[in-house]
Design a protein around this motif. Structure first.
Motif, short mmCIF file in Angstrom:
data_model
loop_
_atom_site.label_atom_id
_atom_site.label_comp_id
_atom_site.label_asym_id
_atom_site.label_seq_id
_atom_site.Cartn_x
_atom_site.Cartn_y
_atom_site.Cartn_z
N ALA A 2 0.82 -1.21 0.00
CA ALA A 2 0.00 0.00 0.00
C ALA A 2 0.85 1.25 0.00
O ALA A 2 2.00 1.25 0.42
N GLU A 9 -2.12 3.84 3.78
CA GLU A 9 -3.13 2.87 3.36
C GLU A 9 -2.78 1.50 3.94
O GLU A 9 -1.65 1.26 4.32
N HIS A 10 -3.77 0.60 3.98
CA HIS A 10 -3.51 -0.76 4.44
C HIS A 10 -3.11 -1.63 3.24
O HIS A 10 -3.65 -1.48 2.15
N ASP A 11 -2.16 -2.56 3.48
CA ASP A 11 -1.84 -3.54 2.44
C ASP A 11 -3.09 -4.36 2.17
O ASP A 11 -3.90 -4.57 3.06
N GLU A 12 -3.18 -4.85 0.91
CA GLU A 12 -4.41 -5.53 0.54
C GLU A 12 -4.07 -6.93 0.02
O GLU A 12 -3.25 -7.07 -0.89
#
Ligand SMILES: Nc1ncnc2c1ncn2[C@@H]1O[C@H](COP(=O)(O)OP(=O)(O)OP(=O)(O)O)[C@@H](O)[C@H]1O
Ligand SMILES: [Mg+2]
Length: 297
Positions: A156, A160-163
């Protein structure tokens, strides 16, 4: 022990502050990576340093780079961090920095899971799979998987959060050949590390690797490796499937944060002194158990 929340190195151009690391350019082909004492949980950086945590992480990574060097090339150059900064800045890099090859980061993180815990456990309860990988029915929380699995995540942007993504999605993003290579190398690294850790009474439940490419397109292991920030470490002697085991990593802070009514977005809540102290103790215990040696100053 002195702590370092943020570096201020003026003799090198600043490339950026990550959540935990501060990066500076060393010429045009190398970077100085300084691991600070910042702690991030749920992708939010806490306001208080955990004194010495950066040294623990840096020395753990060094330990593993050395142990795993035969499996894949890594970003280390062997250049001493003390030699690339001004004399008055040496204290900021001592024991907590590396001079690394400046690589082109592959924007997919290589997560390997040997046990079913955390988001993987939640996913399995909902779907019977982890990130689309079908698993046998009837697994308990924290149970060992029949084989370690590879569950990639898209890296990310800051904040942001990793997805989690499927392996097919990973192939689309970076190409099938590189995706397969990353998966195979990540699994081999995990298996080798887990085997060693077992001899030290530690279970590596899961971990995340990052890779980058050099100018010739050669894949290198980079960033941090098998640290208490990027992995779940459990003491083997108190391991028991069915319960979330105690750990030597930041699960302790996460558990504390879960007791608050906090939305897991910045700003972070204040960490009480005893939580800071116990967290520090976990990181120190992790490196001593793992390497058999005390932290180097
Ligand atoms: N050899 C290297 N060449 C280029 N970039 C690197 C190299 N090693 C690590 N990096 C990058 O440097 C940054 C390190 O900072 P840090 O780990 O604090 O950031 P972050 O990734 O934002 O946080 P988190 O690890 O919590 O996701 C990462 O973006 C990492 O991918
Ligand atoms: Mg990182």
């Amino acid at each position: 022990m002195n702590s370092l929340y943020q570096t201020s190195i003026h003799s090198l151009p600043l490339l950026g502050h990550g959540k935990v690391r501060d990066n500076y350019a060393v010429g045009d082909d190398k970077i100085l990576i300084v691991t600070t004492d910042r702690l991030s949980a749920f992708d939010v950086v806490m306001n208080e340093p955990i004194p010495g945590k950066g040294k623990v992480l840096n020395q753990m990574s060094d330990f593993w780079f050395e142990k795993l060097g035969h499996i894949v090339p890594n970003h280390l150059t062997g250049v001493a961090p003390e030699s690339v900064v001004a004399p008055e800045e040496v204290e900021q890099v001592k024991g907590r920095a590396v001079v690394a090859k400046r690589l082109k980061p592959i924007m997919v993180e290589a997560v390997v899971r040997g046990y079913i815990i955390g988001s993987g456990w939640k996913d399995y309860q909902d779907t019977g799979s982890i990130c689309g990988i079908k698993l046998p029915a009837g697994l308990q929380q924290a149970e060992k998987l029949p084989e370690p699995i590879f569950t990639p995540a898209a890296k990310a942007e800051l904040g942001e959060h990793d997805e989690n993504i499927s392996f097919a999605e990973m192939e689309e993003r970076i190409g099938a050949e590189l995706a397969a290579k990353m998966r195979d190398v990540a699994i081999a690294l995990y298996k080798t590390a887990a085997e060693y850790a077992a001899t030290r009474g530690i279970i590596i439940a899961d971990t995340k690797f990052e890779f980058g490419l050099d100018d010739n397109g050669v894949m290198h292991l980079m960033d941090e490796v098998l640290t208490a920030d990027s992995s779940r470490f459990w003491p083997a002697d108190s391991y028991q499937p069915g319960i979330s085991p105690p750990s030597f990593d930041k699960q302790f802070v996460r558990d504390y944060l879960e007791t608050l009514t906090w939305g897991k977005t910045a700003p972070a809540p204040a960490l009480p002194a005893d939580v800071i102290e116990k967290t520090q103790a976990k990181y120190f215990e992790a490196i001593e158990r793992l390497t058999g040696e005390k932290l180097k100053a």
